[in-house]
Scaffold this active site. Structure first.
Site, PDB file in Angstrom:
ATOM      1  N   ASP A  67     -25.765 -57.278   5.807  1.00 33.21           N
ATOM      2  CA  ASP A  67     -25.601 -56.033   6.080  1.00 33.21           C
ATOM      3  C   ASP A  67     -26.752 -56.299   4.255  1.00 33.21           C
ATOM      4  O   ASP A  67     -27.627 -57.097   3.903  1.00 33.21           O
ATOM      5  CB  ASP A  67     -24.593 -55.223   5.381  1.00 33.21           C
ATOM      6  CG  ASP A  67     -23.953 -56.952   3.862  1.00 33.21           C
ATOM      7  OD1 ASP A  67     -23.849 -57.829   3.569  1.00 33.21           O
ATOM      8  OD2 ASP A  67     -22.617 -56.624   4.207  1.00 33.21           O
ATOM      9  N   ASP A 136     -11.004 -54.049  -0.557  1.00 33.88           N
ATOM     10  CA  ASP A 136      -9.577 -53.361   0.078  1.00 33.88           C
ATOM     11  C   ASP A 136     -10.205 -53.900   1.623  1.00 33.88           C
ATOM     12  O   ASP A 136      -9.696 -53.006   2.668  1.00 33.88           O
ATOM     13  CB  ASP A 136     -11.342 -52.416   0.233  1.00 33.88           C
ATOM     14  CG  ASP A 136     -12.193 -52.627   0.381  1.00 33.88           C
ATOM     15  OD1 ASP A 136     -12.688 -53.569   0.470  1.00 33.88           O
ATOM     16  OD2 ASP A 136     -13.248 -51.114   0.218  1.00 33.88           O
ATOM     17  N   HIS A 138     -12.661 -55.466   3.262  1.00 30.44           N
ATOM     18  CA  HIS A 138     -13.652 -55.413   4.360  1.00 30.44           C
ATOM     19  C   HIS A 138     -14.958 -56.736   4.657  1.00 30.44           C
ATOM     20  O   HIS A 138     -14.312 -57.889   3.625  1.00 30.44           O
ATOM     21  CB  HIS A 138     -14.486 -54.476   3.772  1.00 30.44           C
ATOM     22  CG  HIS A 138     -15.825 -54.261   2.389  1.00 30.44           C
ATOM     23  ND1 HIS A 138     -15.757 -53.981   1.350  1.00 30.44           N
ATOM     24  CD2 HIS A 138     -16.747 -55.209   2.139  1.00 30.44           C
ATOM     25  CE1 HIS A 138     -16.065 -54.156   0.633  1.00 30.44           C
ATOM     26  NE2 HIS A 138     -17.100 -55.388   0.472  1.00 30.44           N
TER      27      HIS A 138
HETATM   28  C1  GLP Z   1     -20.017 -57.156  -1.093  1.00 38.62           C
HETATM   29  C2  GLP Z   1     -20.592 -57.804   0.743  1.00 38.62           C
HETATM   30  C3  GLP Z   1     -19.962 -58.782   1.010  1.00 38.62           C
HETATM   31  C4  GLP Z   1     -18.824 -59.905   0.515  1.00 38.62           C
HETATM   32  C5  GLP Z   1     -18.588 -58.617  -0.476  1.00 38.62           C
HETATM   33  C6  GLP Z   1     -17.283 -59.893  -1.506  1.00 38.62           C
HETATM   34  O1  GLP Z   1     -18.877 -56.402  -0.529  1.00 38.62           O
HETATM   35  N1  GLP Z   1     -21.362 -56.857   1.129  1.00 38.62           N
HETATM   36  O2  GLP Z   1     -20.407 -59.350   2.833  1.00 38.62           O
HETATM   37  O3  GLP Z   1     -18.419 -60.807   1.287  1.00 38.62           O
HETATM   38  O4  GLP Z   1     -18.691 -57.964  -1.165  1.00 38.62           O
HETATM   39  O5  GLP Z   1     -18.104 -60.100  -2.389  1.00 38.62           O
HETATM   40  P1  GLP Z   1     -17.797 -61.767  -3.277  1.00 38.62           P
HETATM   41  O6  GLP Z   1     -17.572 -62.900  -2.417  1.00 38.62           O
HETATM   42  O7  GLP Z   1     -18.340 -61.751  -4.196  1.00 38.62           O
HETATM   43  O8  GLP Z   1     -16.529 -61.208  -3.348  1.00 38.62           O
END
Ligand code: GLP
Length: 260
Positions: A67, A136, A138
Site C-alpha cells: 500500500d 481495527d 485491517h
Molecule cells: C498500516 C499499514 C499496514 C500495517 C499496519 C500496522 O496501517 N498500512 O500494512 O500492517 O499499519 O502497523 P504496525 O505494524 O506499525 O502496527
C-alpha cells in the site's frame, strides 16, 4: 491458519526471516510482498544481516508493496516508498526496476491500480506476502467493510487508523485520508501469507481475526480461508486467544519434516 506464538517479537521475526531466506535460496527469482509499519522492522533487520553476512542474494527478487498513501511524494518521510528504501531496499541488493510500490501520485488512480494488478500477475504471482494488522483488523489498508474479493484500489482510512499512524506525520491532521492498497482478493492470491503482530494493542484484532467469524468487519479474518497463512505473534498479541494452549502444543509437536 497456522498460529505460532513465540515469547517475543525477536523470536517471531527470526522465524519469519528463516522462511523467507529459505524461499530466496531455493528460488532466487522469488516474488516477495512487503508490508510497512513497526511489525516487520525486525524481520527486515534479519534479512539485511543475512545479505551482509551470508551473501543472501536479492538481485533477482521482485518486490510488491501492499500500500501507499495518496498524495504523498515518494520522498516524503512518512511515505511507504521512504519506509521501504530506508528500512530495507537500500541495504540489500534488490534491483530498483524490480521494486513495485503503489503510486500515490498517479493522475489516473484506477488505471494505475489495474497496472499494479497486471504487474503482479505478469511476475507469476507473489510467493510470500508479509502482513501486519491494524488495531481495527485491517491488512494492507483494507479497512473494515472492505470487499473480501477486492483488488488493488483506492480506500479511505478510518479515524482509528489515521490516529494509529499519526506518529510519523506532523500530527493527525496531516495523515492523508486516502490510500491505495492491494485488495483482500489480491492478498488471497499470494501463495503464502505471513502475518506478524506484536504487543497487547494487537490482542483484540488477532483474537477476532483468528478465532472470530470470517467477516468484512475484520478484514484479516479472510486469512482463515487462505490455504497457507501463518500468524506469527508474541505472547502479548496472543493474550486474547482462547485456544493459545492448543496452538502452542501443535507448534511444539510438529513432525521434524514440517518444521521451519
Ligand atoms: C498500516 C499499514 C499496514 C500495517 C499496519 C500496522 O496501517 N498500512 O500494512 O500492517 O499499519 O502497523 P504496525 O505494524 O506499525 O502496527
Amino acid at each position: 491458519m497456522e498460529i505460532i506464538i513465540q515469547p517475543d517479537s525477536f523470536e517471531s521475526s527470526y522465524l519469519a526471516a528463516r522462511i523467507i531466506v529459505r524461499l530466496v535460496r531455493a528460488k532466487p527469482q522469488a516474488v516477495l510482498g512487503f508490508a510497512t509499519g513497526q511489525s516487520p522492522l525486525q524481520l527486515y533487520q534479519f534479512l539485511i544481516k543475512m545479505h551482509k553476512n551470508e551473501g543472501l542474494d536479492f538481485s533477482q527478487v521482485t518486490a510488491f508493496n501492499l500500500d501507499e498513501y495518496v498524495g504523498l511524494d515518494p520522498s516524503h518521510p512518512a511515505s511507504y516508498h521512504s519506509y521501504m528504501r530506508d528500512n530495507l531496499f537500500r541495504q540489500i541488493n534488490i534491483r530498483k526496476d524490480r521494486v513495485n510500490i503503489p503510486d500515490g501520485l498517479a493522475s489516473d488512480i484506477p488505471a494505475s491500480c489495474h497496472t499494479y494488478e497486471d504487474r503482479i500477475h505478469a511476475s507469476g504471482g507473489i510467493d510470500i506476502q508479509i502482513l501486519g494488522i491494524g488495531t481495527d483488523g485491517h491488512i494492507g489498508f483494507n479497512e473494515p467493510s472492505s470487499s473480501l474479493a477486492s483488488r488493488t484500489r483506492i480506500k479511505t482510512l478510518t479515524a482509528q487508523t489515521r490516529r494509529d499512524n499519526a506518529a510519523l506525520f506532523s500530527g493527525e491532521a496531516a495523515v492523508p485520508h486516502h490510500v491505495i492498497t492491494m485488495g483482500l482478493g489480491t492478498i488471497m492470491d499470494c501463495r503464502m501469507c505471513l502475518l506478524l503482530a506484536f504487543g497487547k494493542k494487537k490482542a483484540l484484532a488477532i483474537a477476532q481475526a483468528v478465532e472470530g467469524p470470517v467477516t468484512a468487519m475484520v478484514p484479516a479474518s479472510i486469512l482463515q480461508m487462505h490455504p497457507h497463512a501463518i500468524c506469527m505473534i508474541d505472547e502479548e498479541a496472543a493474550s486474547g486467544l482462547q485456544r493459545a494452549f492448543y496452538y502452542r502444543w501443535v507448534y511444539d509437536n510438529k513432525p521434524d519434516w514440517q518444521k521451519y
